[in-house]
Design an enzyme around this catalytic site. Sequence first.
Site, PDB file in Angstrom:
ATOM      1  N   ARG A 296       1.618  -0.772  10.505  1.00  0.00           N
ATOM      2  CA  ARG A 296       1.512  -0.530   9.065  1.00  0.00           C
ATOM      3  C   ARG A 296       2.881  -0.133   8.524  1.00  0.00           C
ATOM      4  O   ARG A 296       3.772   0.289   9.276  1.00  0.00           O
ATOM      5  CB  ARG A 296       0.514   0.592   8.780  1.00  0.00           C
ATOM      6  CG  ARG A 296      -0.940   0.177   8.963  1.00  0.00           C
ATOM      7  CD  ARG A 296      -1.877   1.346   8.744  1.00  0.00           C
ATOM      8  NE  ARG A 296      -1.885   1.803   7.363  1.00  0.00           N
ATOM      9  CZ  ARG A 296      -2.590   2.856   6.938  1.00  0.00           C
ATOM     10  NH1 ARG A 296      -3.318   3.555   7.794  1.00  0.00           N
ATOM     11  NH2 ARG A 296      -2.560   3.210   5.668  1.00  0.00           N
ATOM     12  N   HIS A 297       3.053  -0.277   7.234  1.00  0.00           N
ATOM     13  CA  HIS A 297       4.268   0.191   6.574  1.00  0.00           C
ATOM     14  C   HIS A 297       4.384   1.705   6.751  1.00  0.00           C
ATOM     15  O   HIS A 297       3.407   2.390   7.091  1.00  0.00           O
ATOM     16  CB  HIS A 297       4.209  -0.155   5.091  1.00  0.00           C
ATOM     17  CG  HIS A 297       2.959   0.374   4.434  1.00  0.00           C
ATOM     18  ND1 HIS A 297       2.818   1.680   4.031  1.00  0.00           N
ATOM     19  CD2 HIS A 297       1.787  -0.245   4.140  1.00  0.00           C
ATOM     20  CE1 HIS A 297       1.617   1.851   3.504  1.00  0.00           C
ATOM     21  NE2 HIS A 297       0.964   0.695   3.558  1.00  0.00           N
ATOM     22  N   ASN A 303       0.277   6.761  -0.671  1.00  0.00           N
ATOM     23  CA  ASN A 303      -0.412   7.420   0.435  1.00  0.00           C
ATOM     24  C   ASN A 303      -0.409   8.936   0.250  1.00  0.00           C
ATOM     25  O   ASN A 303      -1.419   9.611   0.499  1.00  0.00           O
ATOM     26  CB  ASN A 303       0.251   7.086   1.774  1.00  0.00           C
ATOM     27  CG  ASN A 303       0.025   5.662   2.217  1.00  0.00           C
ATOM     28  OD1 ASN A 303       0.913   5.033   2.798  1.00  0.00           O
ATOM     29  ND2 ASN A 303      -1.153   5.113   1.952  1.00  0.00           N
ATOM     30  N   ARG A 356       6.479  -1.645  -0.048  1.00  0.00           N
ATOM     31  CA  ARG A 356       6.431  -0.662   1.042  1.00  0.00           C
ATOM     32  C   ARG A 356       6.610  -1.293   2.419  1.00  0.00           C
ATOM     33  O   ARG A 356       7.097  -0.631   3.339  1.00  0.00           O
ATOM     34  CB  ARG A 356       5.123   0.146   0.971  1.00  0.00           C
ATOM     35  CG  ARG A 356       3.834  -0.655   0.882  1.00  0.00           C
ATOM     36  CD  ARG A 356       2.708   0.297   0.490  1.00  0.00           C
ATOM     37  NE  ARG A 356       1.388  -0.314   0.419  1.00  0.00           N
ATOM     38  CZ  ARG A 356       0.891  -0.924  -0.645  1.00  0.00           C
ATOM     39  NH1 ARG A 356       1.651  -1.056  -1.728  1.00  0.00           N
ATOM     40  NH2 ARG A 356      -0.334  -1.417  -0.640  1.00  0.00           N
ATOM     41  N   GLU A 386      -1.941  -6.303   0.846  1.00  0.00           N
ATOM     42  CA  GLU A 386      -3.122  -5.472   1.007  1.00  0.00           C
ATOM     43  C   GLU A 386      -4.281  -5.988   0.152  1.00  0.00           C
ATOM     44  O   GLU A 386      -4.066  -6.676  -0.862  1.00  0.00           O
ATOM     45  CB  GLU A 386      -2.783  -4.025   0.617  1.00  0.00           C
ATOM     46  CG  GLU A 386      -3.924  -3.023   0.761  1.00  0.00           C
ATOM     47  CD  GLU A 386      -4.454  -2.888   2.185  1.00  0.00           C
ATOM     48  OE1 GLU A 386      -4.995  -3.878   2.704  1.00  0.00           O
ATOM     49  OE2 GLU A 386      -4.335  -1.796   2.776  1.00  0.00           O
ATOM     50  N   HIS A 452      -0.428  -4.096   6.092  1.00  0.00           N
ATOM     51  CA  HIS A 452      -1.268  -3.047   5.518  1.00  0.00           C
ATOM     52  C   HIS A 452      -2.545  -2.872   6.336  1.00  0.00           C
ATOM     53  O   HIS A 452      -2.908  -3.724   7.143  1.00  0.00           O
ATOM     54  CB  HIS A 452      -1.606  -3.403   4.071  1.00  0.00           C
ATOM     55  CG  HIS A 452      -0.401  -3.775   3.263  1.00  0.00           C
ATOM     56  ND1 HIS A 452       0.321  -2.864   2.529  1.00  0.00           N
ATOM     57  CD2 HIS A 452       0.238  -4.972   3.120  1.00  0.00           C
ATOM     58  CE1 HIS A 452       1.348  -3.478   1.954  1.00  0.00           C
ATOM     59  NE2 HIS A 452       1.312  -4.762   2.293  1.00  0.00           N
TER      60      HIS A 452
END
Length: 513
Positions: A296-297, A303, A356, A386, A452
């Site tokens: 994932r980023h 977040n 991201r 995403e 994502h």
Amino acid sequence: MSEMKENGRNSRKPGISIQTKVSANKPVEQSPRSPLPAHVRQACEAARVTPMSNPYPQIMNRPIYTNGDRFLLCLVGLPGRGKTFISYRVKHWLTYFHDIPTQVVNLGNARRKLVGQQNNPDFFKQNNEEAKKILNKARKNCLEEIKTFLQEDEEGKHVGRVAIYDAANISVENRDQVIKELEGVLPLAHIIFVEQIQTNLEKINRHIKNIKIHVGMPDYKDVSDKDKAVADYLERVKHYEKEYVSMGKDKKKSYIQIIDDGRQVSVNRIKGFLPGQIVHYLMNLHTQPRPLYLSRHGESQYNVLKKIGGNSPLSPQGEKYALALADWVKENVLNPKEPLTRNPKHARLYTSSLRRTIDTVRHFDHSVQKDGWVTMRRREWRALDEIYAGVFDGMTYDQIKQKAPQQFELRSKNKLEYRYPRGESYQDVIKRVEQAVLSMEGLQDPVVVVAHQAVLRIVYAYFMMMDKNAAPKISIPLNTVIKLVPKNQGCEEERFVLLNKENKENANNAPSH
């Protein structure tokens, strides 16, 4: 909602207008031509969206196929060429991405049901008449199982759509037997032979040693001397070679011939949409082991705020992960201690088009190598973006639960098929991710995928050969790299947490799509 408009994805669906100056008590107007259900009105009111006249579909329905969509894929080739790997990969691809009921019928398993494990190569000699009788019975049992799968059930419905016969089928007589047994069940054009040819002896020996003997060949699972097992298996292959007749000499049948993992692909008498799709998939499939790295980023500002969607930059914590990931990739992907591929420095890099993920890989080494190869040149895929939350983009789950409780409950009950209003469902994302997955399948170099949570759940479930219904619940935490190495049925998996334990716990508390 003005903040949501600024921070949300720029590619908002046409026809949606965001009202930033609406009285809290003012009802949302409905189109007189299409009355909206209460739960859809609720979602629109929560996001201050003027509803369109076509709010559906909310649920992604599975496709319905006709009786003409039934096929048999009949594998052809010498032992140790990857036929079983191909069989199970094609089955999983058809069920996972296309919802086509598919079954693999393996001749080796049918033989073992009759006589148990056979690791003596003399059993497969041409002049072993007793073994021939056993093999013929096993073939008939397999073909009966295939017919049962493809024919109608008691209610007049077809249970199966595609059967895959995983066997050597090295002689013309073997292949004619298949056609004869399926007469009246399938037309000749729907029986497609898939021949796997490998001419590289190094790759053949590596496949037999790593896959057949050490990983998954039932005939040798109890043999402790692996070197002797490899020698016995190669002796078995020599017996098959004496009878082997390639499909290239049998032009009356429909076939797909794959030479050296797609170096050359020949097709004969192939027509129709689904067979064409199968050809396309097989052109991207190969049997050579290589690592796939999923990450994932780094933690984003959304977040931190527990918001979903958007296109926010990394947080300070996310920047730490970006630096740690660059160092880890340089040491473990580009310069591994035990490389699985010929030139790991030719590793690939895939990201989504969102900020991201691009920021997460900005510290990677992109130097030009002596052969002109640009190290880890980034390839951007919008297909890896995403899942789009539609009118809920930029909101927290608590806000959604408070303002649209019915929508929140609907998604909780059916996360796979629920579609965000004006957004996407997991089923929608699965369809768009397919092309990126096919590209990953075709690579013989290592590949690092930075994307994502929802997207990586889908990619992970596919390569691990899991049911798609399990995908929305798979754990893909932040600050973690997942290494997958494909094998016959699934992958070998390792997980590497790049930041400390405290950061790992924080990552697990991030919002979940």
